[in-house]
Scaffold this motif. Structure first.
Motif, PDB file in Angstrom:
ATOM      1  N   ALA A 138       0.827  -1.212   0.000  1.00 59.76           N
ATOM      2  CA  ALA A 138       0.000   0.000   0.000  1.00 59.76           C
ATOM      3  C   ALA A 138       0.859   1.260   0.000  1.00 59.76           C
ATOM      4  CB  ALA A 138      -0.929  -0.016   1.210  1.00 59.76           C
ATOM      5  N   ILE A 139       2.065   1.182   0.567  1.00 61.08           N
ATOM      6  CA  ILE A 139       2.922   2.361   0.634  1.00 61.08           C
ATOM      7  C   ILE A 139       3.290   2.857  -0.760  1.00 61.08           C
ATOM      8  CG2 ILE A 139       5.073   1.023   0.775  1.00 61.08           C
ATOM      9  CD1 ILE A 139       4.325   4.281   2.633  1.00 61.08           C
ATOM     10  N   LYS A 142       0.338   4.686  -2.132  1.00 67.58           N
ATOM     11  CA  LYS A 142       0.236   5.988  -1.462  1.00 67.58           C
ATOM     12  C   LYS A 142       1.231   6.991  -2.051  1.00 67.58           C
ATOM     13  CE  LYS A 142      -1.497   4.253   2.960  1.00 67.58           C
ATOM     14  NZ  LYS A 142      -1.228   4.068   4.408  1.00 67.58           N
ATOM     15  N   GLN A 143       2.441   6.504  -2.379  1.00 64.59           N
ATOM     16  CA  GLN A 143       3.414   7.404  -2.992  1.00 64.59           C
ATOM     17  C   GLN A 143       2.936   7.883  -4.354  1.00 64.59           C
ATOM     18  OE1 GLN A 143       6.798   8.629  -1.740  1.00 64.59           O
ATOM     19  NE2 GLN A 143       5.700   9.968  -3.161  1.00 64.59           N
ATOM     20  N   VAL A 145      -0.155   8.334  -5.148  1.00 65.50           N
ATOM     21  CA  VAL A 145      -1.169   9.346  -4.844  1.00 65.50           C
ATOM     22  C   VAL A 145      -0.503  10.668  -4.486  1.00 65.50           C
ATOM     23  CG1 VAL A 145      -3.025   9.966  -3.256  1.00 65.50           C
ATOM     24  CG2 VAL A 145      -2.876   7.634  -4.127  1.00 65.50           C
ATOM     25  N   LEU A 184       6.117  10.196   4.453  1.00 65.29           N
ATOM     26  CA  LEU A 184       5.272   9.071   4.061  1.00 65.29           C
ATOM     27  C   LEU A 184       5.835   7.758   4.603  1.00 65.29           C
ATOM     28  CD1 LEU A 184       2.826   8.072   2.453  1.00 65.29           C
ATOM     29  CD2 LEU A 184       4.346   7.843   0.465  1.00 65.29           C
ATOM     30  N   GLN A 188       3.161   6.848   7.121  1.00 62.02           N
ATOM     31  CA  GLN A 188       2.245   6.045   6.293  1.00 62.02           C
ATOM     32  C   GLN A 188       0.953   6.802   5.989  1.00 62.02           C
ATOM     33  OE1 GLN A 188       3.028   2.373   5.604  1.00 62.02           O
ATOM     34  NE2 GLN A 188       5.006   3.281   6.076  1.00 62.02           N
ATOM     35  N   SER A 189       1.042   8.122   5.886  1.00 68.03           N
ATOM     36  CA  SER A 189      -0.157   8.949   5.680  1.00 68.03           C
ATOM     37  C   SER A 189       0.038   9.860   4.479  1.00 68.03           C
ATOM     38  CB  SER A 189      -0.437   9.790   6.931  1.00 68.03           C
ATOM     39  OG  SER A 189      -1.431  10.762   6.678  1.00 68.03           O
ATOM     40  N   VAL A 190      -0.881   9.763   3.503  1.00 69.63           N
ATOM     41  CA  VAL A 190      -0.827  10.646   2.336  1.00 69.63           C
ATOM     42  C   VAL A 190      -1.059  12.086   2.751  1.00 69.63           C
ATOM     43  CG1 VAL A 190      -1.927  11.210   0.144  1.00 69.63           C
ATOM     44  CG2 VAL A 190      -1.532   8.818   0.752  1.00 69.63           C
TER      45      VAL A 190
END
Length: 499
Positions: A138-139, A142-143, A145, A184, A188-190
């Protein structure tokens, strides 16, 4: 920020007390728990703040060779080779594209594991499983995004506020991209990774080192691009494509390792604490003596000598024969001229001195005790003989005679009378040549001490006295004495004759 220990200047601080405003190194806090980041101030007993390796970590530019070696360790090199070589054997169909895409995701997933592991204090790469395990992909999404959000913000600023505003937004996004990757990876948060305030705060806390790192990253990117361009221009595509992919992957791992190290270097400013892990996986067992050593060291440097004395006395209640603590207590009492403490502890101090053959210390202690109290006398017959034996072998003959004077009257019926007067006889004969006095003591031993070993030695010594020979036992009983039993011959003769 590098901070030194208050008590050991030059040693990096690991703990900080906000109330006392003191910094402590690991030597000062052996009882603290760095894994749980828990320790109590030795002065105010309040919880300490754990600083991790913030005070000892090297600036990132001093580790450039280590950064460039990083991708060539076993695990990262395997990841790079798999992601580079496997696509060469795939057919260009839907399955081949899917596998190539998954390998690319695995590579980027591994790079974020590199950041987190480095920030936690591990300078060795993550294990291979970090790339190909089923979780953590998922990371990467997210990157993606985050990248899209930056592009969208630039387009929106250009469309709404004009070309100059769009250019400024794009410049900030490019400048803040390393900071966004770091945020990030750690949070771990956009939302946190695209928040301008978060990124500006991170950059400001790191300071000019961030911009220096940015220059390194730009130069590294240019070098990687030029190397790939050279490969494509001068080599066969069968060689150029995998070589370019290999260089790009290696560059990416170097970049992410450097970003993680920057987080590790500025952990205190960024509000977390971690330590070098790879060198300290197996922590030594807790040793209570290390805590006592630290307390003694700090109190000595603070000038609290009474507290040091109390610590040593308390320790010796639990372990009365500890040679290290006895030596420390003796040195402290001598330095403070604390005759009261020396008098209280003289028995265990003398036992330690006799056991360790500390003749100079014993002489000094006896002088101190006799000066403080001219009538001072030892009350332990066995200890008295042991001390006299050691003094005899060191040539302190007058002291031997003084120590053992009237031994049979003071310790009537003691089994130490024989050894004591055999020693007196040897002192008189070997040291002063007073054969008649030695003979008197030996006959007294024969008459009053029935122990077999004592009787045999007394008989042997009497034979040697009759021939005016130095008294010697069948076997040497102490190293420094020569085979003839000669020691300090002639020393103190006048004093002995008046004894």
């Amino acid at each position: 920020m590098k901070r030194d220990c208050h008590y050991h200047p030059g040693d990096p601080a690991k703990w900080h007390c906000a109330d006392c405003q003191l910094h402590y190194c690991s030597s000062c806090m052996p009882d603290a728990d760095p894994l749980r980041q828990h320790g109590l101030c030795p002065h105010c007993t309040r919880p300490l703040k754990y600083l991790g390796a913030a005070s000892e970590v090297q600036p990132f530019w001093t580790r450039l060779p280590a950064f460039f070696r990083y991708p060539f360790s076993r695990d990262p090199l395997t990841v790079i080779l798999v992601c580079t070589l496997v696509p060469l054997f795939l057919t260009p169909n839907l399955v081949g594209l899917a596998v190539s895409f998954m390998l690319l995701l695995a590579l980027f997933k591994y790079t974020y594991a590199v950041i987190r592991r480095t920030a936690d204090g591990h300078m060795t790469p993550p294990p291979l499983s970090e790339a190909y395990s089923g979780s953590g992909f998922a990371i990467v999404l997210k990157q993606a995004v985050v990248f899209l959000a930056m592009v969208a913000a630039t387009a929106f600023a250009t469309y709404s506020l004009g070309y100059l505003a769009g250019l400024l937004v794009m410049a900030f996004a490019v400048l803040a991209l390393p900071a966004s990757i770091m945020v990030l990876a750690m949070e771990q948060s956009v939302r946190a990774a695209i928040n301008p305030m978060n990124l500006a705060l991170l950059i400001s806390r790191i300071g000019w080192h961030y911009f220096l790192l940015y220059v390194f990253l730009v130069l590294l990117t240019i070098a990687s691009a030029e190397a790939q361009s050279f490969a494509w221009s001068h080599l066969d595509p069968l060689i150029a494509n995998p070589l370019a992919g290999f260089l790009n992957s290696a560059y990416t791992l170097i970049l992410f390792h450097m970003l993680g190290y920057l987080l590790f270097e500025y952990q205190e400013e960024l509000g977390f604490a971690s330590d070098l892990q790879d060198e300290n996986e197996a922590l030594p067992a807790r040793d209570r003596s290390r805590g006592v050593d630290a307390d003694i060291d700090m109190n000595l440097k603070d000038g609290r000598y009474s507290r040091v004395s109390a610590i040593l006395e308390e320790t010796l209640k639990r372990d009365p024969h500890n040679p290290v603590r006895l030596a420390q207590l003796f040195r402290l009492c001598e330095a403070r001229n604390d005759t009261d403490a020396l008098t209280r502890h003289h028995v265990k101090l003398m036992r330690w001195m006799a056991g360790e053959r500390k003749s100079k210390e014993l002489t000094s202690l006896l002088d101190t005790l006799e000066n403080a109290s001219p009538d001072f006398q030892l009350q332990d017959p066995e200890l008295m003989v042991a001390c006299a034996e050691m003094l005899f072998h060191q040539g302190e003959l007058k002291r031997v005679l003084q120590l053992l004077k009237d031994f049979h009257k003071r310790f009537e019926g003691s089994d130490q009378i024989g050894p004591a007067y055999l020693l007196v006889a040897r002192t008189l004969a070997n040291g002063f040549g007073q054969w008649d006095k030695a003979k008197s003591y030996l006959k007294f031993v024969q008459k009053t001490c029935p122990e077999p070993g004592t009787q045999e030695l007394a008989t042997l010594y009497l034979q040697q006295v009759d021939q005016a020979q130095p008294l010697k036992a069948p076997k040497a009983s102490f190293g420094p004495i020569d085979e003839a039993g000669q020691i300090g011959e002639g020393r103190g003769t006048q004093e002995a004759r008046s004894f």
